[in-house]
Enzyme design. Structure first.
Site, PDB file in Angstrom:
ATOM      1  CG  ASN A  14     -10.089 -17.979  -9.187  1.00 51.99           C
ATOM      2  OD1 ASN A  14     -10.208 -19.072  -9.896  1.00 51.99           O
ATOM      3  ND2 ASN A  14     -11.317 -17.354  -8.781  1.00 51.99           N
ATOM      4  CG  ASN A  67     -19.830 -18.020 -11.376  1.00 55.48           C
ATOM      5  OD1 ASN A  67     -18.674 -18.468 -11.104  1.00 55.48           O
ATOM      6  ND2 ASN A  67     -20.369 -18.218 -12.698  1.00 55.48           N
ATOM      7  CB  CYS A  76     -14.610 -23.725 -10.628  1.00 61.77           C
ATOM      8  SG  CYS A  76     -13.914 -22.613  -9.540  1.00 61.77           S
ATOM      9  CG  ASN A  78      -7.555 -21.419 -10.313  1.00 67.75           C
ATOM     10  OD1 ASN A  78      -6.453 -22.171 -10.389  1.00 67.75           O
ATOM     11  ND2 ASN A  78      -7.674 -20.327 -10.879  1.00 67.75           N
ATOM     12  CD  GLU A 209     -14.365 -17.070 -12.944  1.00 63.50           C
ATOM     13  OE1 GLU A 209     -14.664 -18.283 -12.515  1.00 63.50           O
ATOM     14  OE2 GLU A 209     -13.447 -16.430 -12.273  1.00 63.50           O
ATOM     15  CB  CYS A 218     -10.239 -17.849 -14.492  1.00 61.79           C
ATOM     16  SG  CYS A 218     -11.765 -18.984 -15.396  1.00 61.79           S
TER      17      CYS A 218
END
Length: 274
Positions: A14, A67, A76, A78, A209, A218
């Site tokens: 990710n 995003n 978010c 990660n 996502e 995610c």
């Protein structure tokens, strides 16, 4: 067009581009974010992370997540682990705090490149998830062309999630993910997870996502899946969430906070033309 210094990191595939604005003012438009994230036009990534000074100086930095479609996202997982590592590495610290739209997140270094983040408390209130109307958030029925009616578990981890405890292929997820993301039940769209419970301690997941599409991992989806599985009696409070490229360890602690632990990549310097 100007050239700026940026950084690239990933957590289990990710991936993120980090733009640090603490020293130099850098204005980034929505279209520029889209172009940077586009893997055909730019370096490409799932999300852009903007780093600003915390004006109140209560945390290491103010963090904003975007995003790949240019829209801001409140949380978010990660990305939080990656940017926490970035900030800890910078000052040679083993703990950090970041100020995000979803609140202050505390992180600590638990290995050479392993980071643990307190993701806060999950929210089950239908208005906070949010859902379009008051319905049973544990049994949200979605009509699909492929599978007929699917029943999912919805909650918020700073952003909306729906989890279906069903194993499907990535190819099917590409087709069905956008349908569910944009379903009328979700006024702010949602993250879509299909989860296969392997045993009481392990779950394999695939994630579509919100605003980014099919992703290799995610963090907030891992948290949401772990909580939903425990609430449904499928797993315990500690569970390993397996993605294609690695695993996150999730603990839903006694204080109701979700602790997420996993590895991050090295920090790579890149140049961006914006």
């Amino acid at each position: 067009m100007i050239e700026i210094q940026a950084y690239k990191m990933d957590g289990l595939g990710n991936d993120f581009i980090i733009i640090d604005r603490r020293k130099d003012k850098i204005d980034i438009s929505k279209q520029q974010i889209i172009n940077i994230a586009d893997r055909k036009k730019g370096p490409g990534c799932d999300q852009i992370i903007i780093v600003d000074k915390d004006k109140e100086k209560k945390t290491n930095a103010k963090i904003t997540f975007y995003n790949s479609d240019g829209g801001e996202t409140g949380a978010c997982g990660n990305g939080s682990r990656c940017i926490s590592y970035f900030l800890m590495n910078e000052k040679k610290l083993n703990k950090s705090k970041i100020n995000t739209e979803s609140g202050v997140l505390k992180a600590k270094l638990t290995g050479k490149t392993e980071v643990s983040v307190d993701m806060g408390v999950p929210n089950f209130d239908w208005q906070k998830i949010p859902l379009a109307k008051k319905i049973d958030h544990t049994k949200v029925k979605i009509k699909t062309k492929t599978f007929g009616i699917l029943t999912g578990y919805t909650l918020s981890i700073g952003n909306p999630h729906i989890i279906f405890f069903k194993n499907i292929t990535f190819e099917l997820l590409k087709k069905i993910g956008p349908q569910i993301e944009h379903h009328e039940f979700f006024p702010q769209r949602c993250n879509v997870t299909f989860a296969e419970v392997m045993n009481k301690k392990n779950i394999a997941v695939k994630v579509w996502e919100r605003g980014a599409g099919l992703t290799l991992a995610c963090g907030t989806a891992a948290c949401a899946t772990a909580v939903a599985a425990n609430k449904l009696g499928l797993t315990g409070k500690k569970v390993n969430i397996h993605f294609k490229n690695g695993t996150l360890q999730i603990e839903w602690a006694k204080n109701k906070h979700i602790i997420m632990t996993g590895s991050v990549s090295n920090i790579n310097n890149i140049s961006l033309k914006i």
